[in-house]
Scaffold this active site. Structure first.
Site, mmCIF file in Angstrom:
data_model
loop_
_atom_site.group_PDB
_atom_site.id
_atom_site.type_symbol
_atom_site.label_atom_id
_atom_site.label_comp_id
_atom_site.label_asym_id
_atom_site.label_seq_id
_atom_site.Cartn_x
_atom_site.Cartn_y
_atom_site.Cartn_z
ATOM 1 N N SER A 205 0.815 -1.001 -0.140
ATOM 2 C CA SER A 205 -0.169 -0.003 0.007
ATOM 3 C C SER A 205 0.915 1.334 -0.130
ATOM 4 O O SER A 205 0.776 2.311 -0.911
ATOM 5 C CB SER A 205 -1.187 -0.084 1.165
ATOM 6 O OG SER A 205 -0.329 -0.083 2.337
ATOM 7 N N ASN A 206 1.963 1.314 0.721
ATOM 8 C CA ASN A 206 3.115 2.402 0.602
ATOM 9 C C ASN A 206 3.399 2.501 -0.689
ATOM 10 O O ASN A 206 3.532 3.645 -1.071
ATOM 11 C CB ASN A 206 3.970 2.247 1.771
ATOM 12 C CG ASN A 206 3.373 2.513 3.246
ATOM 13 O OD1 ASN A 206 2.304 3.403 3.548
ATOM 14 N ND2 ASN A 206 4.273 2.135 4.115
ATOM 15 N N MET B 167 11.406 -5.220 4.757
ATOM 16 C CA MET B 167 11.781 -5.474 6.071
ATOM 17 C C MET B 167 13.095 -6.201 6.387
ATOM 18 O O MET B 167 13.488 -7.079 6.985
ATOM 19 C CB MET B 167 10.621 -6.683 6.371
ATOM 20 C CG MET B 167 9.375 -6.087 6.338
ATOM 21 S SD MET B 167 9.145 -4.288 7.525
ATOM 22 C CE MET B 167 9.336 -4.969 9.075
ATOM 23 N N ARG B 168 14.348 -5.573 5.463
ATOM 24 C CA ARG B 168 15.600 -6.129 5.611
ATOM 25 C C ARG B 168 16.292 -4.939 5.861
ATOM 26 O O ARG B 168 15.981 -3.529 5.604
ATOM 27 C CB ARG B 168 16.011 -6.480 4.440
ATOM 28 C CG ARG B 168 15.255 -7.856 3.941
ATOM 29 C CD ARG B 168 16.159 -8.989 3.844
ATOM 30 N NE ARG B 168 15.507 -10.186 3.662
ATOM 31 C CZ ARG B 168 15.683 -11.237 4.244
ATOM 32 N NH1 ARG B 168 16.500 -11.170 5.414
ATOM 33 N NH2 ARG B 168 14.946 -12.192 4.014
ATOM 34 N N ASN C 28 13.386 6.449 3.868
ATOM 35 C CA ASN C 28 12.569 5.227 4.593
ATOM 36 C C ASN C 28 11.164 6.017 4.918
ATOM 37 O O ASN C 28 11.242 6.991 5.558
ATOM 38 C CB ASN C 28 13.162 4.509 5.753
ATOM 39 C CG ASN C 28 12.430 3.367 6.341
ATOM 40 O OD1 ASN C 28 11.744 2.758 5.585
ATOM 41 N ND2 ASN C 28 12.409 3.431 7.698
ATOM 42 N N HIS D 179 8.581 5.166 8.130
ATOM 43 C CA HIS D 179 8.398 4.364 9.024
ATOM 44 C C HIS D 179 7.238 4.882 9.851
ATOM 45 O O HIS D 179 6.776 6.043 10.088
ATOM 46 C CB HIS D 179 9.757 5.048 10.075
ATOM 47 C CG HIS D 179 9.742 4.029 11.325
ATOM 48 N ND1 HIS D 179 10.046 2.724 11.420
ATOM 49 C CD2 HIS D 179 9.411 4.131 12.712
ATOM 50 C CE1 HIS D 179 10.057 2.268 12.737
ATOM 51 N NE2 HIS D 179 9.684 3.174 13.379
#
Length: 171
Positions: free
Chosen positions: A15-16, A92-93, A109, A111
């Site tokens: 979605s992002n 997710m890394r 990023n 967040h």
């Protein structure tokens, strides 16, 4: 104004990823999203990329390979697509310091907390568990410290008593 090539990295639903792409288009931002990089074969972001006609590349991290080997596979793709900027949208890394140096101050990023609170994974769940009344989202430059880079912008969001992980994530 010169158009810059960018890649978006995502591991999940996407979605992002989709909101970034559509926002760039709608606001006429001089950025061309040239590819999606994902480490998950079943990431929902893949279907969104296909629908938006954006090439996607699945780059799994195998247990037998080092972080530098994993990052080198990604760098090859980024070089082929002349990527100048990277946007992390639920990737997710952790990126190594060596990888980050290739794109110094050109990795952003998104967040899901008001940094410096609730760094790392499951930030929304952390905020709910802690009982804060306000959370939000932060866009920041990526550096070698997890969620420790210079903050670009933040948006606050009130947590309502009836909010759950799902409703707060959607907000």
């Amino acid at each position: 104004m010169e158009i810059k090539n960018a890649a978006i990295f995502a591991s999940g639903n996407g979605s992002n990823f989709e909101n970034l792409v559509l926002g760039i288009i709608q606001k006429n931002i001089p950025i061309r999203i040239v590819c999606l990089i994902t480490d998950q074969r079943l990431a929902g972001a893949i279907k969104r990329a296909q629908r938006l006609n954006i090439p996607h590349f699945i780059v799994p991290k195998y247990k037998t390979e080092t972080a530098s080997q994993f990052h080198e596979k990604i760098l090859i793709i980024l070089r082929q697509h002349q990527v100048e900027w990277i946007f992390l949208a639920g990737f997710m890394r952790i990126l190594s310091a060596a990888f980050i140096e290739h794109f110094d101050h050109k990795i952003l990023n998104i967040h899901p907390s008001l940094l410096p609170s609730f760094k790392g994974v499951r930030a929304i769940q952390q905020a709910l568990n802690y009982g804060v009344k306000i959370t939000g989202v932060t866009v920041h430059y990526v550096n070698a410290e997890v969620d420790g880079g210079e903050i670009i912008t933040q948006e606050a969001l009130y947590i309502q008593p009836m909010d759950t992980l799902e409703t707060l994530t959607e907000k």
